[in-house]
Design a protein around this motif. Sequence first.
Motif, PDB file in Angstrom:
ATOM      1  N   TRP A   1      21.894   8.222  -5.090  1.00 61.41           N
ATOM      2  CA  TRP A   1      22.408   9.229  -4.167  1.00 61.41           C
ATOM      3  C   TRP A   1      21.265   9.864  -3.377  1.00 61.41           C
ATOM      4  N   ASP A   2      20.191  10.240  -4.050  1.00 56.84           N
ATOM      5  CA  ASP A   2      19.054  10.865  -3.372  1.00 56.84           C
ATOM      6  C   ASP A   2      18.491   9.948  -2.295  1.00 56.84           C
ATOM      7  N   ASP A   3      18.278   8.694  -2.651  1.00 59.35           N
ATOM      8  CA  ASP A   3      17.720   7.738  -1.692  1.00 59.35           C
ATOM      9  C   ASP A   3      18.666   7.533  -0.512  1.00 59.35           C
ATOM     10  N   ALA A   4      19.971   7.526  -0.800  1.00 59.39           N
ATOM     11  CA  ALA A   4      20.949   7.330   0.268  1.00 59.39           C
ATOM     12  C   ALA A   4      20.914   8.482   1.266  1.00 59.39           C
ATOM     13  N   GLU A   5      20.858   9.704   0.755  1.00 59.37           N
ATOM     14  CA  GLU A   5      20.819  10.856   1.663  1.00 59.37           C
ATOM     15  C   GLU A   5      19.530  10.871   2.475  1.00 59.37           C
ATOM     16  N   ASP A   6      18.415  10.490   1.844  1.00 57.91           N
ATOM     17  CA  ASP A   6      17.151  10.408   2.580  1.00 57.91           C
ATOM     18  C   ASP A   6      17.241   9.348   3.672  1.00 57.91           C
ATOM     19  N   ALA A   7      17.859   8.205   3.359  1.00 54.57           N
ATOM     20  CA  ALA A   7      17.974   7.121   4.328  1.00 54.57           C
ATOM     21  C   ALA A   7      18.843   7.533   5.509  1.00 54.57           C
ATOM     22  N   VAL A   8      19.926   8.243   5.239  1.00 51.89           N
ATOM     23  CA  VAL A   8      20.801   8.681   6.330  1.00 51.89           C
ATOM     24  C   VAL A   8      20.109   9.742   7.180  1.00 51.89           C
ATOM     25  N   GLN A   9      19.352  10.617   6.552  1.00 51.90           N
ATOM     26  CA  GLN A   9      18.599  11.603   7.327  1.00 51.90           C
ATOM     27  C   GLN A   9      17.627  10.899   8.269  1.00 51.90           C
ATOM     28  N   GLU A  10      16.924   9.892   7.762  1.00 49.45           N
ATOM     29  CA  GLU A  10      16.001   9.136   8.610  1.00 49.45           C
ATOM     30  C   GLU A  10      16.759   8.370   9.692  1.00 49.45           C
ATOM     31  N   THR A  11      17.938   7.869   9.363  1.00 49.74           N
ATOM     32  CA  THR A  11      18.770   7.179  10.357  1.00 49.74           C
ATOM     33  C   THR A  11      19.111   8.110  11.513  1.00 49.74           C
ATOM     34  N   TYR A  12      19.485   9.350  11.199  1.00 48.41           N
ATOM     35  CA  TYR A  12      19.858  10.287  12.252  1.00 48.41           C
ATOM     36  C   TYR A  12      18.649  10.735  13.071  1.00 48.41           C
ATOM     37  N   VAL A  13      17.496  10.830  12.423  1.00 45.94           N
ATOM     38  CA  VAL A  13      16.279  11.150  13.176  1.00 45.94           C
ATOM     39  C   VAL A  13      15.984  10.056  14.193  1.00 45.94           C
ATOM     40  N   ARG A  14      16.085   8.805  13.765  1.00 40.97           N
ATOM     41  CA  ARG A  14      15.830   7.694  14.680  1.00 40.97           C
ATOM     42  C   ARG A  14      16.904   7.608  15.753  1.00 40.97           C
ATOM     43  N   ALA A  15      18.139   7.849  15.369  1.00 40.97           N
ATOM     44  CA  ALA A  15      19.220   7.794  16.347  1.00 40.97           C
ATOM     45  C   ALA A  15      19.022   8.846  17.437  1.00 40.97           C
ATOM     46  N   TRP A  16      18.635  10.052  17.050  1.00 44.31           N
ATOM     47  CA  TRP A  16      18.382  11.103  18.034  1.00 44.31           C
ATOM     48  C   TRP A  16      17.228  10.713  18.954  1.00 44.31           C
ATOM     49  N   ARG A  17      16.201  10.106  18.362  1.00 46.26           N
ATOM     50  CA  ARG A  17      15.020   9.723  19.138  1.00 46.26           C
ATOM     51  C   ARG A  17      15.378   8.716  20.234  1.00 46.26           C
ATOM     52  N   TYR A  18      16.314   7.815  19.919  1.00 43.22           N
ATOM     53  CA  TYR A  18      16.647   6.748  20.865  1.00 43.22           C
ATOM     54  C   TYR A  18      18.010   6.945  21.535  1.00 43.22           C
ATOM     55  N   TRP A  19      18.592   8.123  21.387  1.00 44.44           N
ATOM     56  CA  TRP A  19      19.924   8.355  21.943  1.00 44.44           C
ATOM     57  C   TRP A  19      19.949   8.169  23.453  1.00 44.44           C
ATOM     58  N   ASP A  20      18.908   8.597  24.145  1.00 43.36           N
ATOM     59  CA  ASP A  20      18.866   8.469  25.601  1.00 43.36           C
ATOM     60  C   ASP A  20      18.886   7.016  26.055  1.00 43.36           C
ATOM     61  N   THR A  21      18.373   6.126  25.207  1.00 41.71           N
ATOM     62  CA  THR A  21      18.300   4.712  25.598  1.00 41.71           C
ATOM     63  C   THR A  21      19.438   3.883  25.021  1.00 41.71           C
ATOM     64  N   PHE A  22      20.315   4.525  24.241  1.00 36.29           N
ATOM     65  CA  PHE A  22      21.474   3.818  23.700  1.00 36.29           C
ATOM     66  C   PHE A  22      22.480   3.591  24.828  1.00 36.29           C
ATOM     67  N   GLU A  23      22.730   2.360  25.145  1.00 34.72           N
ATOM     68  CA  GLU A  23      23.548   2.021  26.319  1.00 34.72           C
ATOM     69  C   GLU A  23      24.975   1.637  25.960  1.00 34.72           C
ATOM     70  N   HIS A  24      25.381   1.873  24.711  1.00 41.60           N
ATOM     71  CA  HIS A  24      26.762   1.624  24.274  1.00 41.60           C
ATOM     72  C   HIS A  24      27.173   0.160  24.438  1.00 41.60           C
ATOM     73  N   ARG A  25      26.198  -0.734  24.274  1.00 40.91           N
ATOM     74  CA  ARG A  25      26.565  -2.161  24.265  1.00 40.91           C
ATOM     75  C   ARG A  25      27.290  -2.513  22.969  1.00 40.91           C
ATOM     76  N   SER A  26      27.110  -1.679  21.958  1.00 39.53           N
ATOM     77  CA  SER A  26      27.892  -1.768  20.730  1.00 39.53           C
ATOM     78  C   SER A  26      28.476  -0.382  20.468  1.00 39.53           C
ATOM     79  N   SER A  27      29.353  -0.288  19.481  1.00 36.21           N
ATOM     80  CA  SER A  27      29.905   1.021  19.141  1.00 36.21           C
ATOM     81  C   SER A  27      28.838   1.877  18.476  1.00 36.21           C
TER      82      SER A  27
END
Length: 293
Positions: A30-56
Amino acid sequence: MAAPHAEFDAAVEPWRRELVGYCYRLLGAWDDAEDAVQETYVRAWRYWDTFEHRSSVRTWLHRIATRVAFTAMEGRQRRALPSGLGNSDGFLPWSAWVQPYADDRDDLRLALVAGLQTLTPSQRAVLVLRDVFAFPAPEVAELLDVSIGAVKSTLQRARARLAREAPRPDDVVEPQDPIARRQLDAYVKAFETADVGLLTAVLRADASLELLPGRRWFDGVAQCVPVLTDAVGAPGDWRMEPVVANGQPAARVWLHGEPMGLAVLDSRADGIASITVFGEPGLVGRFAQPLVE
């Protein structure tokens, strides 16, 4: 210009629970999963401007989460339960063990999560994406940067190995089922009243007992009963509160008034098939939501 937080949050927050469940299945903790999702959201925010919705957004987030989880797995030994390591004395750090997870979904049962840890990272990801979250094979192939044929063959191998490592019984009962509730009630009363007979009456003959963080486990009621008899102590030593963990009936546990950990039962139609006790005091606070009537 950075995207407004409100736009980003509205797009990604609906997938947080699914992402934590996904990463938990991959990482076994559980701890590792929450850490991984936190890192996922950090990366997603970083690249949100370049996300072109070619996928969902869902597929994009799972793609990021998969990369984060794969990186977390590098150089680590797989997490397991004592029965998956062989019976021996001694203790291992909590980083060696599969952690329980506060969720009522049946496909998160401890044996299944431990079985997933025996698969390769790619097998885990393909199986969970296809069989749990129902991603189409072409999306999984795009998400993992592999061919559709590779997805299909990997899925076939993963299913076959998981069926050997963690076969899915057909007599499992849900935590809310009256049978499961009676078994959990017997477990709780046995410890709170120091009457181990209440518990042995609902154990199957082939019941097993695993006590973490120790490496020893006990197979069969003849081995389990002496250990349980020694453990119950005197009336009032133990206090327990019913909860749900990994889609299984469980109890958070206090010993002499101090948090002790969590006990998770594998309830079947004809009795308790296994008891897994996590001797980690911090779990008492994490499983604070009582079992709903």
